[in-house]
Scaffold this active site. Structure first.
Site, PDB file in Angstrom:
ATOM      1  CG  ASP A   1      60.239 -34.605 -19.510  1.00  0.00           C
ATOM      2  OD1 ASP A   1      61.359 -35.091 -19.280  1.00  0.00           O
ATOM      3  OD2 ASP A   1      59.972 -33.402 -19.325  1.00  0.00           O
TER       4      ASP A   1
ATOM      5  CB  SER B   1      48.893 -27.286 -15.595  1.00  0.00           C
ATOM      6  OG  SER B   1      50.057 -27.472 -16.353  1.00  0.00           O
TER       7      SER B   1
END
Length: 265
Positions: free
Chosen positions: A49, A167
């Site tokens: 990614d 997160s």
């Protein structure tokens, strides 16, 4: 004959990966392009990614369809593996692939001396350059929302909702939706400082306006995708959903929520 450009990360095996893919293109009667020209039909992004984030930044968010070949770890954006390149190229030759548009975020930073513009596929992070508490005035369109105090704020696209935003406790957003998400980073919530502690989802035409409230907060670290910039003498930061989009190739039978389950649960 279809023409393909290959973008790789900087790893020990990157050149071997490139040569492997070039060999597959020849087997499927496709042309390898050493440069990204207007007649290229597809961009292969070989890596993880992080490699795809570098691609969109370095190539200025191309409109040519991008297909990720995963040689990294999570590979949330990367749809193809080295083991099924042949299957993908067969489908690509037969025009049997699906291309999905992805929104990107635009940041316009007005300083005392100039105006800077950046774009990001995942998110923008606005935080202190020295890890000190920062104080920011946050508005949505023409409406003042809060005097924010904390580590910083993050503004993500739907694609970026599963990255740093996740997160921080932000919401996961289906990439088919057109919206922005504003997520606080360790906000202060005391008698002296009152900040929102949850993320906010905003319609595609809204804009987020961030203004420093003291001298220390006028010098900030701006993080976006794989880039970082220290910007000084900031007057305001305006974050919007860009009119530009990138096109990512979908391959396989996994839906977005199947991928969430597969990658995170």
């Amino acid at each position: 004959m279809k023409k393909v450009f290959i973008f790789t990360g900087i790893t020990d095996h990157a050149e071997n990966d490139r040569e492997f893919v070039i060999g597959k293109l020849k087997e499927h009667n496709m042309e390898y392009s050493r440069k990204l020209t207007s007649d290229v039909d597809l961009i292969f992004c070989v890596g993880g990614d992080g490699t795809l984030l570098k691609l969109v930044q370095q190539l200025d968010f191309p409109t040519i369809p991008i297909c990720g070949i995963n040689t990294g770890h999570l590979g949330f954006f990367q749809e193809v593996s080295m083991d099924n390149v042949d299957v993908f190229l067969d489908r690509f030759n037969n025009n049997e692939i699906i291309v999905q548009p992805y929104n990107i975020v635009k940041a316009t930073i007005n300083t005392k001396y100039e105006t800077l513009t950046f774009h990001a596929l995942n998110e923008f992070v606005v935080r202190s350059r020295t890890n000190n508490l920062i104080h920011l005035s946050v508005s949505i369109n023409n409406s003042f929302i809060e005097d924010y105090s904390g580590d910083g704020v993050l503004v993500s696209s739907p694609a970026g909702s599963t990255a740093y935003n996740y997160s921080l406790g932000g919401s996961i957003v289906d990439p088919r939706l057109n919206l922005l998400q504003l997520t606080p980073m360790a906000p202060m919530n005391t008698k002296t400082y009152r900040s929102l502690t949850s993320s906010i989802l905003l319609p595609e035409d809204d804009k987020i306006i961030i203004e420093p409230e003291d001298e220390r907060s006028k010098s900030l670290l701006i993080l976006f995708d794989s880039e970082d910039k220290v910007v000084t003498d900031i007057k305001s930061i305006i974050l919007t959903l860009s009119k530009r989009k990138i096109q990512l190739v979908r391959f396989g039978d996994l839906t977005f929520w199947d991928k969430i389950k597969d990658k995170y649960l």
